[in-house]
Design an enzyme around this catalytic site. Structure first.
Site, PDB file in Angstrom:
ATOM      1  N   THR A  57       0.737  -1.046  -0.093  1.00 38.30           N
ATOM      2  CA  THR A  57      -0.051   0.003   0.127  1.00 38.30           C
ATOM      3  C   THR A  57       0.700   1.268  -0.077  1.00 38.30           C
ATOM      4  O   THR A  57       0.390   2.100  -0.652  1.00 38.30           O
ATOM      5  CB  THR A  57      -0.931   0.006   0.983  1.00 38.30           C
ATOM      6  OG1 THR A  57      -1.851  -1.058   0.951  1.00 38.30           O
ATOM      7  CG2 THR A  57      -1.793   1.141   1.373  1.00 38.30           C
ATOM      8  N   SER A  94       2.038  -8.094  -0.165  1.00 40.60           N
ATOM      9  CA  SER A  94       2.958  -8.973   0.738  1.00 40.60           C
ATOM     10  C   SER A  94       2.043 -10.082   0.933  1.00 40.60           C
ATOM     11  O   SER A  94       2.451 -11.161   1.421  1.00 40.60           O
ATOM     12  CB  SER A  94       3.651  -8.219   1.731  1.00 40.60           C
ATOM     13  OG  SER A  94       2.587  -8.024   2.759  1.00 40.60           O
ATOM     14  N   THR A 133       1.817  -4.190   4.472  1.00 39.79           N
ATOM     15  CA  THR A 133       1.770  -4.280   5.806  1.00 39.79           C
ATOM     16  C   THR A 133       1.132  -5.876   6.119  1.00 39.79           C
ATOM     17  O   THR A 133       1.523  -6.072   7.387  1.00 39.79           O
ATOM     18  CB  THR A 133       0.804  -3.229   6.328  1.00 39.79           C
ATOM     19  OG1 THR A 133      -0.675  -3.489   5.752  1.00 39.79           O
ATOM     20  CG2 THR A 133       1.298  -2.143   6.163  1.00 39.79           C
TER      21      THR A 133
HETATM   22  N1  ASP Z   1      -2.003  -5.926   0.588  1.00 38.78           N
HETATM   23  C1  ASP Z   1      -1.085  -4.771   0.978  1.00 38.78           C
HETATM   24  C2  ASP Z   1       0.162  -5.651   1.431  1.00 38.78           C
HETATM   25  O1  ASP Z   1       0.339  -6.220   2.315  1.00 38.78           O
HETATM   26  C3  ASP Z   1      -1.710  -4.115   2.152  1.00 38.78           C
HETATM   27  C4  ASP Z   1      -0.696  -3.176   2.711  1.00 38.78           C
HETATM   28  O2  ASP Z   1       0.337  -2.966   1.981  1.00 38.78           O
HETATM   29  O3  ASP Z   1      -0.918  -2.502   3.755  1.00 38.78           O
HETATM   30  O4  ASP Z   1       0.950  -5.632   0.533  1.00 38.78           O
END
Ligand code: ASP
Length: 323
Positions: free
Chosen positions: A7, A54, A87
């Protein structure tokens, strides 16, 4: 600064409509250029290693990220590394780096809950704080750190505990410190062995054994054990409460342990310890327990422990109490 997507590299059409943003589209150079203040703090080399959310990461991604950071840290010109990361699984990658990098130089993993295009995005401030942390002398020797929402967390403990709030990252014993008015302030140190004091070096790891996780719930049935990958070497049971196992699950798990699968009782609560030989006679059944590691952390640790201790169950158990 190494970019991997997430994100923090996302972009939405509208500042108000954050659910519709595209993840992992901004390059690491674009993310950094949004912070003009950064140039006064340090000189940066940036590289785009991956560009994916991720939630897609597997063990090959962990190895790729770890090996690249290890190479970069060997360069005398480099004082530390910032890894931008989604995240969702930031706590797994960070813990893997914490256990396998062999350098006292700081590594800070950072993501954001809102894309840079959103109102009140945390992307730039989290990255700015990550820079402040990575250049601060007190960050040296603390292993891999995760910076988010004004807080500095140790990779060992931090977990994403909320699906949308900025205040998503928690460590069961609290953060190591804060970033206050542009200044990192530490209040505690990681007490378990990490980086230069572990038995693993990312440079010597070319593959990781497969470890699965089964999440317990009231009506979990025995059949689930048959769905564990045939090539799995370990199985973390995210048990209820204190790593509890339903009576109907005991025999299949005993049989799995007899067949060589390393069965580890953990807790789906994500907090607290699991008592060995407490709820179950682990010695008799050949099972292992976590100390206080959440199931997703236990998977990382068990993969590494199996890679060095193979089938020595007392050595595998000791790893949970040491790291
Ligand atoms: N789907 C994203 C990830 O983990 C969510 C984020 O980055 O907050 O890559």
């Amino acid at each position: 600064m190494i970019g991997t997507g997430g994100t923090i590299a996302g972009r939405g059409e509208s500042a108000a409509n954050t659910p519709a943003y595209a993840c992992s589209v901004l390059g690491i150079d674009e993310i950094l250029s949004a912070i003009p203040e950064a140039a006064a703090l340090a000189s940066f080399r940036v590289e785009q290693l991956l560009q994916i959310g991720s939630e897609n990461f597997n063990n090959d991604h962990l190895l790729k990220i770890g090996k690249r950071i290890s190479d970069v840290l060997k360069d005398d010109d480099v004082d530390g590394v910032i890894l931008t990361h989604g995240t969702d699984t930031i706590e797994e990658t960070a813990y893997f780096l914490h256990l396998t990098l062999k350098s006292p130089k700081p590594v800070v993993v950072v993501g954001s809950m809102r894309p840079p295009s959103a109102m009140s995005s945390d992307a730039s401030l989290n990255l700015y704080d990550a820079i402040l942390v990575v250049i601060h002398p007190a960050s040296r020797g603390k292993g891999t750190l995760v910076v988010a929402n004004d807080e500095i967390h140790t990779a060992r403990d931090v977990m994403k505990t909320n699906s949308f709030k900025l205040e998503a990252f928690r460590s069961p014993y609290g953060a190591l410190g804060y970033v206050v008015e542009g200044e990192p302030r530490y209040y505690r140190k990681p007490s378990r062995d990490h980086t230069v004091r572990t038995e693993w070096s990312i440079d010597a790891l070319d593959s990781l054994p497969k470890v699965d996780i089964v999440y317990a719930y009231g009506a979990l049935e025995q059949e689930v054990i048959g769905t564990v990958a045939a090539d799995a070497r370990g199985l973390i049971i995210a048990g209820t409460g204190n790593g509890n196992i339903a009576a109907r699950m005991v025999e299949p798990l005993r049989a799995a342990a007899r067949d060589g699968l390393h069965v580890v009782r953990a807790s789906r609560t994500g907090n607290g310890v699991v008592i060995r030989n407490g709820a179950q006679p682990d010695d008799d059944y050949g099972w292992l327990v976590v100390d206080d590691q959440a199931p997703q952390k236990a998977r990382i640790l068990l993969m590494l422990a199996i890679s060095s201790h193979s089938d020595d169950r007392s050595a595998l158990q000791a790893a949970f109490y040491r790291y």
